[in-house]
Design a protein around this motif. Sequence first.
Motif, mmCIF file in Angstrom:
data_model
loop_
_atom_site.group_PDB
_atom_site.id
_atom_site.type_symbol
_atom_site.label_atom_id
_atom_site.label_comp_id
_atom_site.label_asym_id
_atom_site.label_seq_id
_atom_site.Cartn_x
_atom_site.Cartn_y
_atom_site.Cartn_z
ATOM 1 N N LEU A 1 0.828 -1.204 0.000
ATOM 2 C CA LEU A 1 0.000 0.000 0.000
ATOM 3 C C LEU A 1 0.864 1.256 0.000
ATOM 4 O O LEU A 1 0.594 2.204 -0.741
ATOM 5 C CB LEU A 1 -0.937 -0.010 1.213
ATOM 6 C CG LEU A 1 -1.952 -1.158 1.243
ATOM 7 C CD1 LEU A 1 -2.771 -1.123 2.522
ATOM 8 C CD2 LEU A 1 -2.871 -1.105 0.020
ATOM 9 N N GLN B 1 -8.141 0.810 1.235
ATOM 10 C CA GLN B 1 -6.789 1.344 1.392
ATOM 11 C C GLN B 1 -6.031 1.280 0.073
ATOM 12 O O GLN B 1 -5.282 2.195 -0.260
ATOM 13 C CB GLN B 1 -6.035 0.565 2.468
ATOM 14 C CG GLN B 1 -6.503 0.857 3.889
ATOM 15 C CD GLN B 1 -5.734 0.039 4.914
ATOM 16 O OE1 GLN B 1 -4.514 -0.005 4.889
ATOM 17 N NE2 GLN B 1 -6.443 -0.624 5.794
ATOM 18 N N ASP C 1 -11.294 -3.210 4.234
ATOM 19 C CA ASP C 1 -10.194 -2.334 4.622
ATOM 20 C C ASP C 1 -9.067 -2.385 3.599
ATOM 21 O O ASP C 1 -8.550 -1.350 3.176
ATOM 22 C CB ASP C 1 -9.658 -2.726 6.000
ATOM 23 C CG ASP C 1 -10.540 -2.205 7.130
ATOM 24 O OD1 ASP C 1 -11.373 -1.319 6.851
ATOM 25 O OD2 ASP C 1 -10.394 -2.673 8.262
ATOM 26 N N GLU D 1 -7.433 4.046 -2.167
ATOM 27 C CA GLU D 1 -6.985 5.348 -1.686
ATOM 28 C C GLU D 1 -5.499 5.566 -1.965
ATOM 29 O O GLU D 1 -5.042 6.693 -2.127
ATOM 30 C CB GLU D 1 -7.264 5.466 -0.183
ATOM 31 C CG GLU D 1 -8.752 5.606 0.143
ATOM 32 C CD GLU D 1 -9.040 5.420 1.630
ATOM 33 O OE1 GLU D 1 -8.072 5.179 2.399
ATOM 34 O OE2 GLU D 1 -10.215 5.515 2.014
#
Length: 235
Positions: free
Chosen positions: A67, A96, A92, A99
Amino acid sequence: MAADDLTIVLADDQELVRAGFRVILESEPGFRVVGEAADGARAVEAVQELGPDVVCLDVQMPGVDGLEAARRIAALPHPPAVLILTTFDSDDALFQALEAGASGFLLKNASPERLIDAVRTVAAGDALLAPDVTRRVISRATAAIAAEPSATTTTATTATPATTGEDALAAAGLTERETEVLRLLARGLSNAEIAAELYVGDATVKTHVSNVLQKLALRDRIQAVVWAFEHGVAG
């Protein structure tokens, strides 16, 4: 290597996993794995050195994880498409990844055909989001918006945009065709599916999507989907 080959960098801390992905991807004509990395930091370096079209990132890697690597890659001047590959099908991880600037999210237990299709999809500039994933994105985003506190204690600020519906579209300066494209994006359609729906070419759709993002000052089509639902123009 042909000049028009689709080039790929693989990042996963397990060598056997990388080897398996390489075999699968290079079985597809025109696909070439040009680099590998065992951690996120090296993945970012490989992208800078090799300039691939697509980078496939595992989420869990030592040091810099997938990430954070995706965030760093997205910040580069001419970033490749980022495809997140993971064993975790959790909201999640999904949100993530999006994003962080990922173009797609795929489980490692997907079929070889699905992996090949995913790489081709993100390389073409599409986001790899099935309609059910789009609904999860929208649900998560709208729930977060509704939960936001007022901006100040003295102003009656709400999460609802100041302008909605046709007013929002007019304020953004979207044309009728761009509005159609935005609403089709909100349904989770890919560029190819939008092109078929509107009876236009893929290149035309890409231009419309680019114009929509520019006029709405958004980073990607995921944000465009959320914008459409926030402003009541999803159709």
